[in-house]
Motif scaffolding. Structure first.
Motif, mmCIF file in Angstrom:
data_model
loop_
_atom_site.group_PDB
_atom_site.id
_atom_site.type_symbol
_atom_site.label_atom_id
_atom_site.label_comp_id
_atom_site.label_asym_id
_atom_site.label_seq_id
_atom_site.Cartn_x
_atom_site.Cartn_y
_atom_site.Cartn_z
ATOM 1 N N THR A 34 0.796 -1.223 -0.019
ATOM 2 C CA THR A 34 0.004 0.060 -0.006
ATOM 3 C C THR A 34 0.943 1.169 0.013
ATOM 4 O OG1 THR A 34 -1.773 -1.358 1.118
ATOM 5 C CG2 THR A 34 -1.937 1.157 1.150
ATOM 6 N N TYR A 35 1.859 1.215 0.836
ATOM 7 C CA TYR A 35 2.678 2.357 0.995
ATOM 8 C C TYR A 35 3.526 2.777 -0.408
ATOM 9 C CZ TYR A 35 5.832 6.083 2.813
ATOM 10 O OH TYR A 35 6.413 7.059 2.898
ATOM 11 N N GLY A 36 3.813 1.820 -0.951
ATOM 12 C CA GLY A 36 4.608 1.822 -2.371
ATOM 13 C C GLY A 36 3.824 2.475 -3.435
ATOM 14 N N ALA A 37 2.559 2.162 -3.182
ATOM 15 C CA ALA A 37 1.552 2.740 -4.558
ATOM 16 C C ALA A 37 1.186 4.027 -4.070
ATOM 17 C CB ALA A 37 0.548 1.703 -4.532
ATOM 18 N N LEU A 38 0.831 4.273 -2.758
ATOM 19 C CA LEU A 38 0.602 5.711 -2.286
ATOM 20 C C LEU A 38 1.798 6.595 -2.291
ATOM 21 C CD1 LEU A 38 -2.255 5.030 0.425
ATOM 22 C CD2 LEU A 38 -2.137 5.894 -2.029
ATOM 23 N N SER A 39 2.978 6.226 -2.168
ATOM 24 C CA SER A 39 4.116 7.144 -1.807
ATOM 25 C C SER A 39 4.526 7.443 -3.249
ATOM 26 C CB SER A 39 5.111 6.521 -1.042
ATOM 27 O OG SER A 39 5.691 5.343 -1.552
ATOM 28 N N SER A 40 4.203 6.780 -4.391
ATOM 29 C CA SER A 40 4.876 7.289 -5.550
ATOM 30 C C SER A 40 4.265 8.537 -6.193
ATOM 31 C CB SER A 40 4.876 5.974 -6.553
ATOM 32 O OG SER A 40 3.641 5.641 -6.850
ATOM 33 N N SER A 41 4.934 9.111 -6.901
ATOM 34 C CA SER A 41 4.340 10.411 -7.492
ATOM 35 C C SER A 41 3.463 9.866 -8.522
ATOM 36 C CB SER A 41 5.285 11.336 -7.900
ATOM 37 O OG SER A 41 4.826 12.403 -8.817
ATOM 38 N N MET A 63 11.781 8.713 0.200
ATOM 39 C CA MET A 63 10.763 7.934 1.128
ATOM 40 C C MET A 63 9.439 8.237 0.705
ATOM 41 S SD MET A 63 12.442 6.217 2.891
ATOM 42 C CE MET A 63 11.339 5.457 4.071
ATOM 43 N N GLY A 64 9.152 9.354 -0.234
ATOM 44 C CA GLY A 64 7.539 9.475 -0.561
ATOM 45 C C GLY A 64 6.498 10.062 0.351
ATOM 46 N N TRP A 65 7.025 10.656 1.609
ATOM 47 C CA TRP A 65 5.950 10.987 2.607
ATOM 48 C C TRP A 65 4.946 12.015 1.995
ATOM 49 C CZ3 TRP A 65 4.055 8.580 6.411
ATOM 50 C CH2 TRP A 65 3.125 9.379 7.198
ATOM 51 N N SER A 66 5.401 13.199 1.574
ATOM 52 C CA SER A 66 4.585 14.101 1.063
ATOM 53 C C SER A 66 3.711 13.573 -0.110
ATOM 54 C CB SER A 66 5.431 15.392 0.536
ATOM 55 O OG SER A 66 6.328 15.196 -0.566
ATOM 56 N N GLU A 67 4.211 12.790 -1.184
ATOM 57 C CA GLU A 67 3.579 12.221 -1.950
ATOM 58 C C GLU A 67 2.426 11.282 -1.514
ATOM 59 O OE1 GLU A 67 6.828 12.074 -2.039
ATOM 60 O OE2 GLU A 67 7.350 13.389 -3.864
ATOM 61 N N MET A 68 2.651 10.498 -0.354
ATOM 62 C CA MET A 68 1.726 9.759 0.217
ATOM 63 C C MET A 68 0.534 10.567 0.727
ATOM 64 S SD MET A 68 0.359 7.895 3.012
ATOM 65 C CE MET A 68 1.345 8.521 4.249
ATOM 66 N N GLN A 69 0.766 11.562 1.321
ATOM 67 C CA GLN A 69 -0.239 12.526 2.011
ATOM 68 C C GLN A 69 -0.898 13.016 0.979
ATOM 69 O OE1 GLN A 69 2.178 15.124 4.391
ATOM 70 N NE2 GLN A 69 2.068 14.008 6.043
ATOM 71 N N ALA A 70 -0.377 13.613 -0.305
ATOM 72 C CA ALA A 70 -1.202 14.163 -1.344
ATOM 73 C C ALA A 70 -2.128 13.076 -1.908
ATOM 74 C CB ALA A 70 -0.488 14.704 -2.143
ATOM 75 N N ASN A 71 -1.416 11.869 -2.156
ATOM 76 C CA ASN A 71 -2.337 10.759 -3.091
ATOM 77 C C ASN A 71 -3.399 10.327 -2.014
ATOM 78 O OD1 ASN A 71 -0.883 11.024 -5.068
ATOM 79 N ND2 ASN A 71 0.744 9.390 -4.377
ATOM 80 N N LEU A 72 -3.031 10.134 -0.777
ATOM 81 C CA LEU A 72 -4.261 9.635 0.306
ATOM 82 C C LEU A 72 -5.437 10.514 0.477
ATOM 83 C CD1 LEU A 72 -4.892 7.327 2.119
ATOM 84 C CD2 LEU A 72 -3.779 8.711 4.123
ATOM 85 N N ALA A 73 -5.159 11.854 0.390
ATOM 86 C CA ALA A 73 -5.995 12.645 0.128
ATOM 87 C C ALA A 73 -7.029 12.793 -1.173
ATOM 88 C CB ALA A 73 -5.677 14.474 0.338
ATOM 89 N N ILE A 74 -6.303 12.590 -2.171
ATOM 90 C CA ILE A 74 -6.863 12.341 -3.497
ATOM 91 C C ILE A 74 -8.084 11.001 -3.442
ATOM 92 C CG2 ILE A 74 -6.667 11.768 -6.102
ATOM 93 C CD1 ILE A 74 -4.071 13.434 -5.847
#
Length: 147
Positions: free
Chosen positions: A110-117, A127-138
């Motif tokens: 799950t984290y690998g899919a959500l943390s990618s841009s 690490m993709g933490w900011s991408e994960m937060q943005a993608n989770l909001a989407i």
């Protein structure tokens, strides 16, 4: 008891022979309105650019592979400590370490899919933490939009 092939849902279905239609019915068949085809779901899947799919796949491999291979490496380590070094330890340590590593592997999917841009032009952070937060909001907002 009935044989397995005779029970409902198993075996070859019996097909009824096709009866030839009279000439009058064959002419009327093309004039009847055909049902509209179901909307294709491939359009949703194919809209994801290949660059983004490859990026997700690489991140899933890393974030899943590291914990799973760590968990697999712990098996011989615990064996070595118990048998060769003759160190006594409680078995719950083995169980907890395996749950954490293999559970981390499940979380890594799950984290690998959500943390990618998801932007094809931007690679994203390591690490993709900011991408994960943005993608989770989407994802969370897309669920509200469909209601």
């Amino acid at each position: 008891m009935a044989p397995v092939a005779a029970t409902k849902g198993f075996g070859d279905p019996k097909k009824e022979p096709v009866k030839p239609q009279p000439a009058q019915q064959q002419q009327q068949a093309p004039q009847q309105a055909e049902p509209a085809p179901a909307p294709a779901r491939r359009a949703v899947v194919s809209s994801t650019p290949q660059v983004v799919v490859d990026r997700m796949f690489r991140r899933i491999l890393v974030f899943t592979g590291v914990p799973v291979f760590t968990g697999m490496a712990l098996f011989p380590l615990f064996y070595y400590l118990r048998v060769v070094m003759d160190i006594e330890y409680p078995l719950w340590i083995v169980y907890v370490s395996q749950v954490l590593t293999f559970g981390g592997g499940l979380f890594g999917i799950t984290y690998g899919a959500l943390s990618s841009s998801w932007d094809p032009t931007r690679e994203g952070s390591a690490m993709g933490w900011s991408e994960m937060q943005a993608n989770l909001a989407i994802l969370l907002n897309s669920g509200n939009r469909n209601k």
